[in-house]
Design a protein around this motif. Structure first.
Motif, PDB file in Angstrom:
ATOM      1  N   PHE A 142       0.835  -1.203   0.000  1.00  0.00           N
ATOM      2  CA  PHE A 142       0.000   0.000   0.000  1.00  0.00           C
ATOM      3  C   PHE A 142       0.871   1.255   0.000  1.00  0.00           C
ATOM      4  CE2 PHE A 142      -2.127   3.242   2.678  1.00  0.00           C
ATOM      5  CZ  PHE A 142      -3.244   3.493   1.900  1.00  0.00           C
ATOM      6  N   ILE A 143       1.890   1.276   0.867  1.00  0.00           N
ATOM      7  CA  ILE A 143       2.773   2.441   0.967  1.00  0.00           C
ATOM      8  C   ILE A 143       3.499   2.678  -0.365  1.00  0.00           C
ATOM      9  CG2 ILE A 143       4.842   3.364   2.087  1.00  0.00           C
ATOM     10  CD1 ILE A 143       3.963   1.889   4.630  1.00  0.00           C
ATOM     11  N   PHE A 144       4.048   1.602  -0.944  1.00  0.00           N
ATOM     12  CA  PHE A 144       4.772   1.736  -2.208  1.00  0.00           C
ATOM     13  C   PHE A 144       3.855   2.255  -3.324  1.00  0.00           C
ATOM     14  CE2 PHE A 144       8.136  -1.372  -0.709  1.00  0.00           C
ATOM     15  CZ  PHE A 144       9.180  -0.483  -0.821  1.00  0.00           C
ATOM     16  N   LEU A 145       2.695   1.628  -3.492  1.00  0.00           N
ATOM     17  CA  LEU A 145       1.809   1.981  -4.597  1.00  0.00           C
ATOM     18  C   LEU A 145       1.205   3.376  -4.423  1.00  0.00           C
ATOM     19  CD1 LEU A 145       0.014  -1.454  -5.132  1.00  0.00           C
ATOM     20  CD2 LEU A 145       1.790  -0.415  -6.558  1.00  0.00           C
ATOM     21  N   ILE A 146       0.822   3.706  -3.192  1.00  0.00           N
ATOM     22  CA  ILE A 146       0.267   5.035  -2.933  1.00  0.00           C
ATOM     23  C   ILE A 146       1.302   6.119  -3.224  1.00  0.00           C
ATOM     24  CG2 ILE A 146      -0.403   6.598  -1.069  1.00  0.00           C
ATOM     25  CD1 ILE A 146      -2.732   5.002  -1.828  1.00  0.00           C
ATOM     26  N   SER A 147       2.521   5.919  -2.719  1.00  0.00           N
ATOM     27  CA  SER A 147       3.573   6.924  -2.888  1.00  0.00           C
ATOM     28  C   SER A 147       3.956   7.087  -4.349  1.00  0.00           C
ATOM     29  CB  SER A 147       4.802   6.546  -2.055  1.00  0.00           C
ATOM     30  OG  SER A 147       4.467   6.459  -0.688  1.00  0.00           O
ATOM     31  N   PHE A 198      12.539   3.241   2.793  1.00  0.00           N
ATOM     32  CA  PHE A 198      12.904   3.248   4.217  1.00  0.00           C
ATOM     33  C   PHE A 198      11.665   3.144   5.103  1.00  0.00           C
ATOM     34  CE2 PHE A 198      13.194   6.628   7.629  1.00  0.00           C
ATOM     35  CZ  PHE A 198      13.635   5.767   8.622  1.00  0.00           C
ATOM     36  N   GLY A 199      10.664   3.974   4.815  1.00  0.00           N
ATOM     37  CA  GLY A 199       9.458   3.985   5.630  1.00  0.00           C
ATOM     38  C   GLY A 199       8.610   2.745   5.459  1.00  0.00           C
ATOM     39  N   ALA A 200       8.592   2.177   4.247  1.00  0.00           N
ATOM     40  CA  ALA A 200       7.760   1.001   3.990  1.00  0.00           C
ATOM     41  C   ALA A 200       8.305  -0.237   4.699  1.00  0.00           C
ATOM     42  CB  ALA A 200       7.667   0.759   2.484  1.00  0.00           C
ATOM     43  N   ILE A 201       9.585  -0.474   4.566  1.00  0.00           N
ATOM     44  CA  ILE A 201      10.159  -1.701   5.135  1.00  0.00           C
ATOM     45  C   ILE A 201      10.182  -1.657   6.656  1.00  0.00           C
ATOM     46  CG2 ILE A 201      12.204  -3.184   5.186  1.00  0.00           C
ATOM     47  CD1 ILE A 201      10.642  -3.201   2.558  1.00  0.00           C
ATOM     48  N   CYS A 239       3.041   8.149  19.530  1.00  0.00           N
ATOM     49  CA  CYS A 239       4.359   8.195  20.171  1.00  0.00           C
ATOM     50  C   CYS A 239       5.098   6.861  20.151  1.00  0.00           C
ATOM     51  CB  CYS A 239       4.253   8.695  21.617  1.00  0.00           C
ATOM     52  SG  CYS A 239       3.406   7.579  22.758  1.00  0.00           S
ATOM     53  N   TRP A 240       4.380   5.727  20.086  1.00  0.00           N
ATOM     54  CA  TRP A 240       5.089   4.436  20.101  1.00  0.00           C
ATOM     55  C   TRP A 240       5.909   4.259  18.830  1.00  0.00           C
ATOM     56  CZ3 TRP A 240       5.228   4.010  24.759  1.00  0.00           C
ATOM     57  CH2 TRP A 240       4.198   3.703  25.625  1.00  0.00           C
ATOM     58  N   PRO A 241       7.039   3.553  18.888  1.00  0.00           N
ATOM     59  CA  PRO A 241       7.929   3.413  17.724  1.00  0.00           C
ATOM     60  C   PRO A 241       7.293   2.747  16.510  1.00  0.00           C
ATOM     61  CG  PRO A 241       9.062   2.780  19.744  1.00  0.00           C
ATOM     62  CD  PRO A 241       7.623   2.955  20.112  1.00  0.00           C
ATOM     63  N   SER A 242       6.169   2.047  16.701  1.00  0.00           N
ATOM     64  CA  SER A 242       5.531   1.377  15.569  1.00  0.00           C
ATOM     65  C   SER A 242       5.045   2.362  14.511  1.00  0.00           C
ATOM     66  CB  SER A 242       4.356   0.522  16.058  1.00  0.00           C
ATOM     67  OG  SER A 242       3.399   1.310  16.741  1.00  0.00           O
ATOM     68  N   MET A 243       5.012   3.661  14.855  1.00  0.00           N
ATOM     69  CA  MET A 243       4.546   4.655  13.880  1.00  0.00           C
ATOM     70  C   MET A 243       5.694   5.382  13.183  1.00  0.00           C
ATOM     71  SD  MET A 243       5.534   7.427  15.712  1.00  0.00           S
ATOM     72  CE  MET A 243       4.818   8.700  14.713  1.00  0.00           C
ATOM     73  N   ILE A 244       6.914   4.886  13.336  1.00  0.00           N
ATOM     74  CA  ILE A 244       8.070   5.562  12.741  1.00  0.00           C
ATOM     75  C   ILE A 244       7.924   5.703  11.228  1.00  0.00           C
ATOM     76  CG2 ILE A 244      10.529   5.250  12.212  1.00  0.00           C
ATOM     77  CD1 ILE A 244      10.996   4.372  15.033  1.00  0.00           C
ATOM     78  N   PHE A 245       7.247   4.742  10.586  1.00  0.00           N
ATOM     79  CA  PHE A 245       7.148   4.819   9.127  1.00  0.00           C
ATOM     80  C   PHE A 245       6.365   6.047   8.674  1.00  0.00           C
ATOM     81  CE2 PHE A 245       3.541   2.241  10.458  1.00  0.00           C
ATOM     82  CZ  PHE A 245       2.496   2.656   9.651  1.00  0.00           C
TER      83      PHE A 245
END
Length: 479
Positions: free
Chosen positions: A101-106, A334-337, A431-437
């Protein structure tokens, strides 16, 4: 000084390549942070006893639910270092739909951007505002907060992050403000939601409450959360506008370029046609999410199809469309993986059979406190559990079968338990690291983001505690 010169000066200040550039400070890379957390998860999986709840499939919702009083300890399952590293590719596999989703949207948004329509529209808008940009920020914040509060928008905001950042920097702010008006606004709306089907809908169905009951009190909660959100975002924006050194990323040299292309400073009829097609895309998105329950697969296909149409309307050749699409995907690798790295944490806890033990252990102390503060206790427990279970509907399915009978025992309403879940699941998402992407899409370092956003998280947490306590006192119902 012309408006174009003002825009360029702002971009120079925040892209880290102008005279205002300060000494670069090294920050921990996001992958370093994730690997440290994966190591911590491995240690937890080693030391925490293995345990599990029995589960049953709910025929009404199709979700697998926990049987509340079925927890039992089982023979200890250990996760070694090699298995911990294996959890990373497993996490990537389990997150494949989101990563695609991230790849195709971007890539699709980059096609639209390649036509020049988005850059020209933003530049034109900035010039027309002539310093009256606060109303624009307010409108955008309200729109994205409502998307979070009503429709549960999360990943769906990704296509708009880069646009928000480009607009923010063009208006004289930093990338963080651009990120706030899109993603943080949606987070605040999600946390204070009043109709979110993915959290409220699922939790209320498990609690056997009428769907979306208790609406008036949740509207009050949304208003309180939005007042806090407006104060946080607009006060930060004002400080950055007054002095760029107040930016939390001042002096940070990012890897991504969010500068608008001044070659597209003329807003042509063709640009307007491209944006009209893009508007139809957004309308189809809303209809698909609301009426047909579309998620990542359908939305990615939608953006890809409309991205190609926009490229053709914008007079891009097939080869140009392909090049822009590839460029867009390459910029978010970077953000997707990193989504897979975040999912690896849950994989490790699941393979060590300790996730249920953590949930069970956090819920037990609630039996020993008075009903007047039990709702607040539930909220704080959900607040912590959200670190381990990043999905709102997944957290509802895992915890509400425990919290609902617990609320019956300790004398608080099930509606209060649902509210406690909603706040606990929503507030800490930012704030949790799971949202770093999400941050990666705006090139904001996590170590600079965390202390900044914790001010908002703490404010919302205090407000949430008060609102849940009030719900407990008034017997927030219907039951």
């Amino acid at each position: 000084m012309s408006n174009g010169e003002k825009i360029e000066k702002v971009k120079t200040s925040f892209q880290g390549n102008g005279s205002e550039k300060t000494k670069v400070r090294k920050t921990p890379h996001a992958y370093v942070i994730m690997l440290i957390i994966i190591l911590i998860a491995t240690i937890l999986a080693f030391v925490i006893p293995s345990g599990t709840f029995d589960r049953v499939e709910d025929s009404a919702t199709g979700k697998t639910l926990v049987i509340a009083d079925s927890f039992k300890y089982v023979e200890k399952v250990y996760v070694n270092i090699f298995q911990a590293f294996q959890a990373i590719p497993k996490g990537i596999q389990k997150s494949s739909s989101i990563i695609a989703f991230i790849f195709l949207i971007s890539g699709s948004v980059q096609i639209i951007k390649g036509t020049g329509a988005l850059d020209a529209a933003i530049i034109n808008l900035v010039r027309k505002l002539k310093g009256k940009d606060t109303p624009l920020l307010v409108v955008i914040i309200i729109i994205f907060s409502l998307l979070g509060a009503i429709f549960g928008f999360a990943e769906e905001t990704m296509p708009f992050i880069a646009l928000g950042v480009a607009m923010g920097t063009a208006l004289g702010y930093d990338r963080v403000v651009g990120f706030h008006i899109v993603r943080t606004a949606a987070w605040v709306g999600f946390a204070g939601a009043f109709l979110n089907p993915f959290t409220i809908g699922v939790a209320q169905s498990i609690a056997e409450l009428p769907l979306f009951s208790g609406l008036l009190y949740r509207l009050l909660c949304y208003a309180v959360f939005m007042i806090i959100g407006f104060w946080f975002i607009l006060s930060y924006a004002k400080k950055v506008k007054e002095d760029p050194k107040n930016s939390i990323i001042y002096g940070y040299e990012g890897d991504k370029d969010f500068k608008l292309d001044e070659n597209f400073n003329k807003f042509t009829t063709r640009h307007k046609l491209v944006l009209l097609v893009f508007l139809f895309n957004i309308i189809f998105l809303l209809v698909g999410v609301l009426k047909f329950n579309w998620y990542t697969t359908e939305l990615a296909a939608l953006f890809l199809g409309f991205g190609i149409i926009c490229g053709l309307v914008g007079k891009l050749s097939p080869n140009q469309i392909a090049k822009e699409f590839t460029k867009g995907m390459s910029e978010v690798t970077f953000g997707a993986i990193i989504v897979g790295f975040a999912r690896a944490i849950v994989v490790i806890l699941e393979e060590g059979v300790v996730l249920d033990t953590i949930i069970y252990g956090l819920s037990r102390p609630l039996l020993n406190i008075s009903s007047s503060v039990a709702g607040v206790g539930m909220f704080l427990v959900q607040w912590v559990i959200n670190f381990f279970i990043g999905s709102g509907s997944g957290q509802a399915a895992a915890t509400m079968p425990i919290m609902v009978p617990l609320s019956d025992i300790i004398g608080i309403t099930r509606q209060t338990a649902v509210l406690a879940f909603q706040f606990g699941d929503g507030i800490t998402n930012m704030c949790w690291p799971s949202m770093i992407f999400y941050l990666a899409m705006a090139d904001i370092p996590y170590d600079k983001w965390f202390p900044h956003i914790m001010k908002l998280v703490i404010s919302l947490t205090i407000a949430g505690m008060v609102l849940v306590a009030i719900a407990g006192v008034i017997g927030y119902g219907p039951f």
